[in-house]
Design an enzyme around this catalytic site. Sequence first.
Site, PDB file in Angstrom:
ATOM      1  N   SER A   1      -0.544  16.200  -5.217  1.00  0.00           N
ATOM      2  CA  SER A   1      -0.516  14.788  -5.634  1.00  0.00           C
ATOM      3  C   SER A   1      -1.626  14.536  -6.660  1.00  0.00           C
ATOM      4  O   SER A   1      -2.809  14.745  -6.370  1.00  0.00           O
ATOM      5  CB  SER A   1      -0.746  13.879  -4.431  1.00  0.00           C
ATOM      6  OG  SER A   1      -1.034  12.569  -4.906  1.00  0.00           O
TER       7      SER A   1
ATOM      8  N   HIS B   1       3.380  15.672  -7.880  1.00  0.00           N
ATOM      9  CA  HIS B   1       3.748  14.428  -7.200  1.00  0.00           C
ATOM     10  C   HIS B   1       2.883  13.317  -7.784  1.00  0.00           C
ATOM     11  O   HIS B   1       1.650  13.426  -7.810  1.00  0.00           O
ATOM     12  CB  HIS B   1       3.498  14.561  -5.696  1.00  0.00           C
ATOM     13  CG  HIS B   1       3.917  13.379  -4.879  1.00  0.00           C
ATOM     14  ND1 HIS B   1       5.224  13.167  -4.485  1.00  0.00           N
ATOM     15  CD2 HIS B   1       3.199  12.330  -4.391  1.00  0.00           C
ATOM     16  CE1 HIS B   1       5.289  12.049  -3.768  1.00  0.00           C
ATOM     17  NE2 HIS B   1       4.078  11.520  -3.696  1.00  0.00           N
TER      18      HIS B   1
ATOM     19  N   ASP C   1       1.822   9.462  -7.499  1.00  0.00           N
ATOM     20  CA  ASP C   1       1.818   8.290  -6.612  1.00  0.00           C
ATOM     21  C   ASP C   1       1.580   7.029  -7.416  1.00  0.00           C
ATOM     22  O   ASP C   1       0.499   6.849  -7.973  1.00  0.00           O
ATOM     23  CB  ASP C   1       0.723   8.452  -5.557  1.00  0.00           C
ATOM     24  CG  ASP C   1       1.147   9.412  -4.472  1.00  0.00           C
ATOM     25  OD1 ASP C   1       0.415  10.374  -4.201  1.00  0.00           O
ATOM     26  OD2 ASP C   1       2.238   9.210  -3.910  1.00  0.00           O
TER      27      ASP C   1
ATOM     28  N   MET D   1       1.381   2.923  -7.555  1.00  0.00           N
ATOM     29  CA  MET D   1       1.094   1.819  -6.620  1.00  0.00           C
ATOM     30  C   MET D   1       0.919   0.516  -7.401  1.00  0.00           C
ATOM     31  O   MET D   1       0.279   0.508  -8.446  1.00  0.00           O
ATOM     32  CB  MET D   1      -0.183   2.142  -5.846  1.00  0.00           C
ATOM     33  CG  MET D   1      -0.114   3.474  -5.128  1.00  0.00           C
ATOM     34  SD  MET D   1      -1.660   3.832  -4.269  1.00  0.00           S
ATOM     35  CE  MET D   1      -1.344   5.537  -3.824  1.00  0.00           C
TER      36      MET D   1
ATOM     37  N   HIS E   1       6.708   8.871  -7.016  1.00  0.00           N
ATOM     38  CA  HIS E   1       6.810   8.110  -5.755  1.00  0.00           C
ATOM     39  C   HIS E   1       6.390   6.674  -6.035  1.00  0.00           C
ATOM     40  O   HIS E   1       5.206   6.403  -6.225  1.00  0.00           O
ATOM     41  CB  HIS E   1       5.877   8.786  -4.738  1.00  0.00           C
ATOM     42  CG  HIS E   1       5.742   8.092  -3.427  1.00  0.00           C
ATOM     43  ND1 HIS E   1       4.713   8.383  -2.552  1.00  0.00           N
ATOM     44  CD2 HIS E   1       6.487   7.146  -2.815  1.00  0.00           C
ATOM     45  CE1 HIS E   1       4.838   7.637  -1.466  1.00  0.00           C
ATOM     46  NE2 HIS E   1       5.901   6.878  -1.607  1.00  0.00           N
TER      47      HIS E   1
ATOM     48  N   MET F   1       5.530   3.314  -4.936  1.00  0.00           N
ATOM     49  CA  MET F   1       5.129   2.449  -3.820  1.00  0.00           C
ATOM     50  C   MET F   1       5.008   1.033  -4.390  1.00  0.00           C
ATOM     51  O   MET F   1       3.909   0.548  -4.698  1.00  0.00           O
ATOM     52  CB  MET F   1       3.806   2.944  -3.215  1.00  0.00           C
ATOM     53  CG  MET F   1       3.959   4.257  -2.478  1.00  0.00           C
ATOM     54  SD  MET F   1       2.411   5.085  -2.082  1.00  0.00           S
ATOM     55  CE  MET F   1       2.252   6.128  -3.534  1.00  0.00           C
TER      56      MET F   1
ATOM     57  N   MET G   1       6.329   9.287   5.018  1.00  0.00           N
ATOM     58  CA  MET G   1       4.893   9.050   4.859  1.00  0.00           C
ATOM     59  C   MET G   1       4.198   9.399   6.165  1.00  0.00           C
ATOM     60  O   MET G   1       4.553   8.871   7.224  1.00  0.00           O
ATOM     61  CB  MET G   1       4.613   7.598   4.481  1.00  0.00           C
ATOM     62  CG  MET G   1       5.036   7.235   3.056  1.00  0.00           C
ATOM     63  SD  MET G   1       4.359   8.344   1.810  1.00  0.00           S
ATOM     64  CE  MET G   1       2.616   7.991   1.961  1.00  0.00           C
TER      65      MET G   1
ATOM     66  N   GLY H   1      -1.189   4.219   0.238  1.00  0.00           N
ATOM     67  CA  GLY H   1      -2.157   3.439  -0.533  1.00  0.00           C
ATOM     68  C   GLY H   1      -3.340   4.267  -0.981  1.00  0.00           C
ATOM     69  O   GLY H   1      -3.861   4.073  -2.080  1.00  0.00           O
ATOM     70  N   PHE H   2      -3.757   5.231  -0.135  1.00  0.00           N
ATOM     71  CA  PHE H   2      -4.967   5.982  -0.479  1.00  0.00           C
ATOM     72  C   PHE H   2      -4.835   7.439  -0.050  1.00  0.00           C
ATOM     73  O   PHE H   2      -4.188   7.741   0.952  1.00  0.00           O
ATOM     74  CB  PHE H   2      -6.203   5.355   0.195  1.00  0.00           C
ATOM     75  CG  PHE H   2      -6.450   3.946  -0.244  1.00  0.00           C
ATOM     76  CD1 PHE H   2      -5.888   2.875   0.456  1.00  0.00           C
ATOM     77  CD2 PHE H   2      -7.183   3.675  -1.400  1.00  0.00           C
ATOM     78  CE1 PHE H   2      -6.066   1.570   0.032  1.00  0.00           C
ATOM     79  CE2 PHE H   2      -7.373   2.368  -1.836  1.00  0.00           C
ATOM     80  CZ  PHE H   2      -6.817   1.308  -1.109  1.00  0.00           C
ATOM     81  N   GLY H   3      -5.452   8.317  -0.819  1.00  0.00           N
ATOM     82  CA  GLY H   3      -5.513   9.723  -0.421  1.00  0.00           C
ATOM     83  C   GLY H   3      -6.639   9.921   0.584  1.00  0.00           C
ATOM     84  O   GLY H   3      -7.410   8.991   0.877  1.00  0.00           O
TER      85      GLY H   3
ATOM     86  N   ASP I   1       4.131  13.372   2.954  1.00  0.00           N
ATOM     87  CA  ASP I   1       3.059  12.967   2.048  1.00  0.00           C
ATOM     88  C   ASP I   1       1.985  12.239   2.839  1.00  0.00           C
ATOM     89  O   ASP I   1       2.242  11.191   3.415  1.00  0.00           O
ATOM     90  CB  ASP I   1       3.677  12.030   0.986  1.00  0.00           C
ATOM     91  CG  ASP I   1       2.672  11.481   0.004  1.00  0.00           C
ATOM     92  OD1 ASP I   1       3.095  10.704  -0.865  1.00  0.00           O
ATOM     93  OD2 ASP I   1       1.478  11.816   0.108  1.00  0.00           O
TER      94      ASP I   1
ATOM     95  N   GLY J   1      -2.254  13.458   4.268  1.00  0.00           N
ATOM     96  CA  GLY J   1      -3.022  14.241   5.250  1.00  0.00           C
ATOM     97  C   GLY J   1      -2.493  15.641   5.449  1.00  0.00           C
ATOM     98  O   GLY J   1      -2.661  16.234   6.507  1.00  0.00           O
TER      99      GLY J   1
HETATM  100  C1  DX5 Z   1      -0.866   7.681  -0.050  1.00  0.00           C
HETATM  101  C2  DX5 Z   1      -0.726   8.792  -1.058  1.00  0.00           C
HETATM  102  C3  DX5 Z   1      -1.381  10.028  -0.492  1.00  0.00           C
HETATM  103  C4  DX5 Z   1      -1.424  11.168  -1.462  1.00  0.00           C
HETATM  104  C5  DX5 Z   1      -1.820  12.435  -0.734  1.00  0.00           C
HETATM  105  O1  DX5 Z   1      -0.270   6.554  -0.547  1.00  0.00           O
HETATM  106  O2  DX5 Z   1       0.649   9.032  -1.302  1.00  0.00           O
HETATM  107  O3  DX5 Z   1      -0.658  10.400   0.655  1.00  0.00           O
HETATM  108  O4  DX5 Z   1      -0.187  11.378  -2.012  1.00  0.00           O
HETATM  109  O5  DX5 Z   1      -3.136  12.302  -0.391  1.00  0.00           O
HETATM  110  P1  DX5 Z   1      -3.839  13.288   0.673  1.00  0.00           P
HETATM  111  O6  DX5 Z   1      -3.117  14.612   0.604  1.00  0.00           O
HETATM  112  O7  DX5 Z   1      -5.255  13.371   0.188  1.00  0.00           O
HETATM  113  O8  DX5 Z   1      -3.672  12.624   1.992  1.00  0.00           O
HETATM  114 ZN    ZN Z   2       3.292   9.993  -2.593  1.00  0.00          ZN
END
Ligand code: DX5
Ligand code: ZN
Length: 233
Positions: A26, A51, A53, A55, A84, A86, A155, A160-162, A193, A195
Site C-alpha cells: 500500500s 495498492h 488508498d 480517502m 481502493h 474509501m 478490511m 483511514g490509517f495505516g 487490507d 495490519g
Molecule cells: C486503511 C488503509 C491501510 C493500508 C495498509 O484505511 O487501507 O489498511 O492500506 O496499512 P497497514 O498495512 O500499515 O495496516
Molecule cells: Zn486499501
Amino acid sequence: MYNSPPLTGYYFSWCEMPSSIKVAPSLLAANFANLGQQIATIESAGADWHHVDVMDAHFVPNLAFSPDMQGHLNGLTDKFIDTHLMMEEPSRYVDAFIQAGSKNITIHVECNEDVESSLKNIKDKGLMAGISLKPGTPVESLDPYLEMVDLILVMTVEPGFGGQSFIHPMLEKLQYLRSRLDSLGLDSYLEVDGGINDETGRLCAEAGANVLVSGSYLYNAENPKQAIQSLRD
Ligand code: DX5
Ligand code: ZN
C-alpha cells in the site's frame, strides 16, 4: 463490536491455501520524498500490484491520494494499480482514476451511492470492479454483488490509517466469502487490507484470501524481499 457472520448455515472447512498469493504494497506507507526509489525497491523485492488508498475525509477521517498523485506512478511502474476508493461518492472520481492508471477500482458497500450501478459503471469502462466492507459491516451485505465483482476486499482494520492492529474476527468473513465464492464457482480475488504481516497474512491466506495488501510491514521492512516472501510462504 464486529458482527461476525452466523456460525450456522455453512461449515468452516479448512480452506485450501489459494494456489498463488498476490502481494500488493500500500502506497499509503511509502516515503513520498523519494517515490521513484521506493517503487523500484518494492518492485525488485517482488511486489505484484500497487495498492492505492484513496480517502475523502468524509467516508473515513483521513485525506489521501488525488488522481494526480496516483498519476505520478504512471511514469514509475507498469505494475497493476489497484485503487481502493474509501469515499462517500466514488463514482465522481472513476474517470479521473482511470486516466491515472487504475486497473481495478474498489468501492465500499457503505458508500452513499447505488452500489450496483456504481460497480456497473466501473465494469462498463473496462476495468476490474471491487467491493469492500468495513469491519463493523455484516459480511452478508456483499451477497447481492458477489457475481458482478472481480475482487472483494475485506478490511481488517477500521479504514483511514495505516499501522493499525489486525482485527482477528475478520477471518470469519474471509471463510464465509471463500466458501460463497467456491460454491458459486467464482474465481474473484479475495483481498485483505490492514495490519497484514507474516503472521496475519498467513492466517488470511489459510482463511481463503489470495491478495494481501500491506503498508507499514513492507515499506518499513529492513529487508523488503524477505518481508514479501514471508507473505507468500
Ligand atoms: C486503511 C488503509 C491501510 C493500508 C495498509 O484505511 O487501507 O489498511 O492500506 O496499512 P497497514 O498495512 O500499515 O495496516
Ligand atoms: Zn486499501
